[in-house]
Every structure is written in structure tokens, then in C-alpha cells.
Design an enzyme around this catalytic site. Structure first.
Site, mmCIF file in Angstrom:
data_model
loop_
_atom_site.group_PDB
_atom_site.id
_atom_site.type_symbol
_atom_site.label_atom_id
_atom_site.label_comp_id
_atom_site.label_asym_id
_atom_site.label_seq_id
_atom_site.Cartn_x
_atom_site.Cartn_y
_atom_site.Cartn_z
ATOM 1 C CD GLU A 170 9.428 4.436 1.178
ATOM 2 O OE1 GLU A 170 9.137 5.171 2.132
ATOM 3 O OE2 GLU A 170 9.304 4.793 -0.012
ATOM 4 C CG PHE A 194 -1.792 1.200 1.346
ATOM 5 C CD1 PHE A 194 -2.926 1.303 0.554
ATOM 6 C CD2 PHE A 194 -1.496 2.236 2.226
ATOM 7 C CE1 PHE A 194 -3.750 2.421 0.634
ATOM 8 C CE2 PHE A 194 -2.313 3.354 2.318
ATOM 9 C CZ PHE A 194 -3.441 3.439 1.522
ATOM 10 C CE1 TYR A 197 2.451 5.035 3.989
ATOM 11 C CE2 TYR A 197 2.496 7.414 4.234
ATOM 12 C CZ TYR A 197 3.008 6.167 4.535
ATOM 13 O OH TYR A 197 4.096 6.065 5.382
ATOM 14 N N GLY A 198 2.239 7.876 -0.098
ATOM 15 C CA GLY A 198 3.049 9.085 -0.281
ATOM 16 C C GLY A 198 3.696 9.025 -1.656
ATOM 17 C CB SER A 199 7.192 9.170 -2.860
ATOM 18 O OG SER A 199 7.789 8.049 -2.254
#
Ligand code: SIN
Length: 191
Positions: free
Chosen positions: A99, A24, A26-28
């Protein structure tokens, strides 16, 4: 302070079974999918909200002048909309590196916006990581975003690309949109 979560994340592999798993973003990861995937579907996770509370020393800022990027923070009764990608397990190694500044692998329940649900993996930078910045007034966060640059580009572009991707999903994210508006009123730093 800079973090490095790659070694911890390699040990968080209990959910990898079979040839693919859901990730999932949600940002980059929502708008910059530079990793292999088999399919993607808009999805939501419950009990989390997106916030520009994580420092970026390696992508949208530098160790001397960190930028601000999103993480998730727990919020009962809310949902966070993003993109779910079905990835081969070998895609995780490079994602852990991407990340690495504070984000840890967690598993969560995904609800696909076109129906159905499944378990998935999400990278979250929790508030105990050394690169966590936490909340600040919107004008202050907007100034930091407007003036930060790193190896992956400007922090302003990270914010604007995220806002565009959320609009494409039909998602109203007040926090992101308020920062986007505020960032346009910040004059660029002298070059
Ligand atoms: C994500 O996009 O899911 C994690 C945060 C980021 O890389 O911006």
C-alpha cells in the site's frame, strides 16, 4: 507523482497490542487477501465513501501512465462496506509495502455486518499525497482504467474484481458500478 509511505506507516504502530488486530479492506484488500489472517468478517466503517481517486503507479499502472484505484474520502452520514481480517501484527510489514503509494495507516471503528464492533486499521490515501488524482467525469475515469496496466495486472480487472466482491457482499456501490458499466463501452487500446 509516486509516493512512499512505508517509513511513516512503520511509526504508526500505537494500536498494535496483543497477538492480532483487525484490518479493514475496501479495495484490492477486499478481494485479494494474499496475507495471513486468522478470520475474516464483512464489516462497515461510518463517515467514509469509496472513490477511484488515487493514482496507481506501481500496481495497476506505471509511473508514465498511472492507473486509478480506490481510496476513502470523508462523507458524513455514509458508510463503506468491506471485509475485516484479523491479522497477526507481522502481516503489516508486507501490507505497508503493498500500500506504499500514498496510503497511510489509520485506526477506525468497525461495525461487523453480523453484529458487534471493534477498532481496526485501514489504509487511506488522503488528498495531500503526491499520487492523489481526485475526481474526474465518469467517462474520463473509465477511459483511464480501461487503458492502464501495471505489475499487478490490468486496471480493468481491479475494477471488475472489486465490483464482483461488492456484489457478493450484497453491497450497492453506485460509484463502482457506474464505472464498471462505463468501462465496458471503452474500446481496448491497440496492442
Ligand atoms: C484497501 O483495499 O483497503 C486499500 C486500497 C487498495 O489496496 O486497493
Amino acid at each position: 507523482m509516486i509516493a512512499d509511505t512505508t517509513a511513516i506507516n512503520r511509526q504508526r504502530s500505537w494500536f498494535i497490542e496483543g497477538n492480532s488486530l483487525w484490518l479493514f479492506g475496501y479495495g484490492s484488500l477486499l478481494y485479494k487477501a494474499d496475507f495471513p489472517y486468522l478470520e475474516c468478517r464483512p464489516a462497515a466503517i461510518r463517515g467514509w465513501k469509496r472513490r477511484f481517486w488515487q493514482g496507481s503507479h506501481d500496481h495497476r499502472g506505471t509511473p508514465q501512465a498511472p492507473g486509478r484505484v480506490v481510496t476513502l474520502t470523508e462523507a458524513a452520514g455514509t458508510r463503506c462496506v468491506g471485509m475485516a481480517y484479523r491479522i497477526p501484527p507481522e502481516a503489516l510489514g508486507p501490507l505497508d509495502v503493498r500500500e506504499k503509494n500514498g496510503y497511510l495507516r489509520f485506526t477506525t471503528e468497525l461495525t461487523f455486518l453480523d453484529g458487534g464492533n471493534d477498532r481496526g486499521l485501514v489504509y487511506i490515501a488522503t488528498e495531500d499525497n503526491p499520487a492523489f488524482l481526485g475526481p474526474a467525469p465518469v467517462p474520463e475515469m473509465a477511459r483511464q482504467i480501461a487503458h492502464s496496466h501495471g505489475p499487478s495486472g490490468s486496471n480493468r480487472d481491479y475494477l471488475v474484481d472489486l465490483a464482483h466482491a461488492l456484489r457478493r457482499l450484497g453491497e450497492e456501490d453506485e460509484h463502482v458500478f457506474a464505472l464498471e458499466e462505463a468501462v465496458w463501452s471503452v474500446s481496448p487500446s491497440p496492442s
